[in-house]
Motif scaffolding. Structure first.
Motif, PDB file in Angstrom:
ATOM      1  N   GLY A 195       2.436  -8.330   4.717  1.00  0.00           N
ATOM      2  CA  GLY A 195       1.886  -6.985   4.867  1.00  0.00           C
ATOM      3  C   GLY A 195       0.394  -7.002   4.593  1.00  0.00           C
ATOM      4  O   GLY A 195      -0.118  -7.880   3.899  1.00  0.00           O
ATOM      5  N   ARG A 196      -0.316  -6.043   5.162  1.00  0.00           N
ATOM      6  CA  ARG A 196      -1.761  -5.962   4.957  1.00  0.00           C
ATOM      7  C   ARG A 196      -2.110  -5.986   3.472  1.00  0.00           C
ATOM      8  O   ARG A 196      -1.382  -5.460   2.640  1.00  0.00           O
ATOM      9  CB  ARG A 196      -2.312  -4.667   5.570  1.00  0.00           C
ATOM     10  CG  ARG A 196      -2.325  -4.609   7.068  1.00  0.00           C
ATOM     11  CD  ARG A 196      -2.843  -3.270   7.570  1.00  0.00           C
ATOM     12  NE  ARG A 196      -1.967  -2.162   7.166  1.00  0.00           N
ATOM     13  CZ  ARG A 196      -2.244  -1.303   6.208  1.00  0.00           C
ATOM     14  NH1 ARG A 196      -3.390  -1.393   5.515  1.00  0.00           N
ATOM     15  NH2 ARG A 196      -1.413  -0.320   5.908  1.00  0.00           N
ATOM     16  N   ILE A 197      -3.239  -6.603   3.166  1.00  0.00           N
ATOM     17  CA  ILE A 197      -3.747  -6.547   1.796  1.00  0.00           C
ATOM     18  C   ILE A 197      -4.297  -5.134   1.609  1.00  0.00           C
ATOM     19  O   ILE A 197      -5.355  -4.786   2.129  1.00  0.00           O
ATOM     20  CB  ILE A 197      -4.858  -7.592   1.564  1.00  0.00           C
ATOM     21  CG1 ILE A 197      -4.332  -9.003   1.825  1.00  0.00           C
ATOM     22  CG2 ILE A 197      -5.402  -7.473   0.141  1.00  0.00           C
ATOM     23  CD1 ILE A 197      -3.234  -9.447   0.903  1.00  0.00           C
ATOM     24  N   ALA A 198      -3.548  -4.313   0.897  1.00  0.00           N
ATOM     25  CA  ALA A 198      -3.915  -2.902   0.752  1.00  0.00           C
ATOM     26  C   ALA A 198      -3.324  -2.357  -0.538  1.00  0.00           C
ATOM     27  O   ALA A 198      -2.234  -2.776  -0.953  1.00  0.00           O
ATOM     28  CB  ALA A 198      -3.404  -2.100   1.951  1.00  0.00           C
ATOM     29  N   PRO A 199      -3.995  -1.411  -1.171  1.00  0.00           N
ATOM     30  CA  PRO A 199      -3.541  -0.900  -2.467  1.00  0.00           C
ATOM     31  C   PRO A 199      -2.137  -0.315  -2.460  1.00  0.00           C
ATOM     32  O   PRO A 199      -1.417  -0.436  -3.454  1.00  0.00           O
ATOM     33  CB  PRO A 199      -4.590   0.171  -2.795  1.00  0.00           C
ATOM     34  CG  PRO A 199      -5.808  -0.242  -2.054  1.00  0.00           C
ATOM     35  CD  PRO A 199      -5.313  -0.851  -0.780  1.00  0.00           C
ATOM     36  N   ASN A 200      -1.732   0.347  -1.360  1.00  0.00           N
ATOM     37  CA  ASN A 200      -0.380   0.917  -1.328  1.00  0.00           C
ATOM     38  C   ASN A 200       0.697  -0.147  -1.246  1.00  0.00           C
ATOM     39  O   ASN A 200       1.846   0.080  -1.628  1.00  0.00           O
ATOM     40  CB  ASN A 200      -0.231   1.894  -0.154  1.00  0.00           C
ATOM     41  CG  ASN A 200      -0.395   1.220   1.203  1.00  0.00           C
ATOM     42  OD1 ASN A 200      -1.474   0.706   1.520  1.00  0.00           O
ATOM     43  ND2 ASN A 200       0.638   1.226   2.006  1.00  0.00           N
ATOM     44  N   LYS A 201       0.335  -1.346  -0.757  1.00  0.00           N
ATOM     45  CA  LYS A 201       1.301  -2.450  -0.670  1.00  0.00           C
ATOM     46  C   LYS A 201       1.565  -3.079  -2.036  1.00  0.00           C
ATOM     47  O   LYS A 201       2.531  -3.830  -2.214  1.00  0.00           O
ATOM     48  CB  LYS A 201       0.793  -3.527   0.293  1.00  0.00           C
ATOM     49  CG  LYS A 201       0.497  -3.042   1.707  1.00  0.00           C
ATOM     50  CD  LYS A 201       1.742  -2.722   2.486  1.00  0.00           C
ATOM     51  CE  LYS A 201       1.419  -2.369   3.932  1.00  0.00           C
ATOM     52  NZ  LYS A 201       2.630  -2.056   4.712  1.00  0.00           N
TER      53      LYS A 201
END
Length: 352
Positions: free
Chosen positions: A179-185
């Motif tokens: 999954g994308r490197i993102a805060p919600n992940k």
């Protein structure tokens, strides 16, 4: 009459981009397919997508807009008099991004506000999950139909895992997240789990996190790398920014568990990919995750990393239980593919 698809961005491997390709392929069979257009185009070696500036539909065409964030693409399609369909992939709540990328958080906030603002401009509203459908209804859009995410997911016997009858105590247990490197992940929570595992059981484990990081989120990526160094996880954890299809397949095949800490998902395609590769899914109940799993996998509701580590350490030795999880995931896949047959794009995109 042709059916054109439009989105804020196109990036091969992205869920929305892959769905547009799958839908276009289905529409080709009916000879009513149009182009794929987007405001931002990433790596697209096969040239699936064109710039939104090239969109020039006839009044009899239909525009299908995939919504996930504020975009000039939305403003562009509103200028055309043809019929329009809105597909909702969800807009990630902006608060996840505010500490790392204020500009992106504003785009998300504007993206949510634009739904109500332009609701009367669309002739039909669709949502790729029940979670998303209910969210649209909460915004005052009552007439929303379900349109499950259409994806080209290959299922064949080569993906089946060969479980051993006796567990090798020296075998390194491998966890995967895609999954994308993102805060919600919440890749940071995966690292907290990794530190807990290392403290309890030592270094006999690996965690691979595969996902692209937008340059605007380098601050979050730097935070992850700081945690890896601070917790002495450099030998255990790897962050892979890009993987080819074959590399991604190999990562699934070699993994013992797919581990997700994500707190917001409008669908979460890697959950289905894990089922295809017969990787037991262990996921936090965030957003549409519970719906996508459909009773399969292992769903947890509280991030008690110690309790989770003990549970997975034991489960990894119980082949009968793991096989049971895999069997339930197989049934969920069959159920999902049967569901897709009930929603052919040609029929769903018909506007009476």
């Amino acid at each position: 009459m042709k059916i054109h698809q439009v989105a804020a961005g196109f990036q091969k491997g992205d869920a929305i981009s892959n769905e547009m390709i799958a839908i276009q392929s289905l529409l080709k069979k009916d000879s009513i397919y149009g182009g794929i257009y987007s405001e931002n185009i990433g790596l697209d070696p096969q040239k699936f997508s064109q710039s939104i500036s090239k969109l020039n539909p006839s009044k009899d065409d239909i525009l299908v807009y995939h919504h996930s964030i504020a975009s000039k693409a939305l403003d562009t399609i509103l200028e055309f008099p043809c019929k329009k369909i809105f597909i909702y992939h969800n807009v990630t709540p902006s608060h996840f991004f505010e500490p790392y990328d204020l500009k992106f958080s504003i785009l998300l906030k504007n993206g949510r506000e634009s739904i109500e603002k332009n609701s009367k401009a669309f002739d039909k509203f669709l949502a790729v999950s029940e979670f998303n459908r209910l969210e649209l209804q909460s915004l005052g859009i009552s007439n929303v139909d379900l349109f499950p995410l259409h994806l080209n997911l290959n299922v064949d016997e080569s993906h089946k895992k060969n479980f051993v009858t006796e567990k090798d105590p020296k075998k390194i247990i491998q966890f995967l997240f895609v999954g994308r490197i993102a805060p919600n992940k919440k890749q940071d929570d995966i690292l907290r789990f990794a530190y807990t595992w290392k403290t309890l059981f030592g270094d006999n484990f690996k965690i691979k996190m595969i996902g692209f990081c937008n340059p605007s989120l380098n601050l979050f990526l730097e935070e992850l790398n700081y945690m890896i160094n601070h917790f002495s996880l450099r030998e255990n954890v790897s962050i892979v920014p890009y993987a080819t299809d074959s590399e991604l397949a190999s990562s699934y095949k070699e993994s013992d568990f797919f581990l997700s800490m994500s707190e917001h998902e409008g669908f979460c395609v890697p959950l289905l990919e894990s089922m295809i590769y017969e990787v037991p899914v262990v996921a936090f109940n965030g957003g549409a995750v519970k719906e996508t799993l459909g009773g399969a996998g292992v769903l947890f509701h509280k991030k008690d990393f110690t309790k989770l580590a003990y549970f997975l350490n034991e489960l990894n030795t119980l082949e009968k239980e793991k096989k049971s999880i895999i069997q339930k995931q197989r049934l969920r896949l069959e159920e999902y593919f049967l569901q897709l047959k009930k929603y052919p794009p040609k029929q769903v995109f018909t506007i009476g």
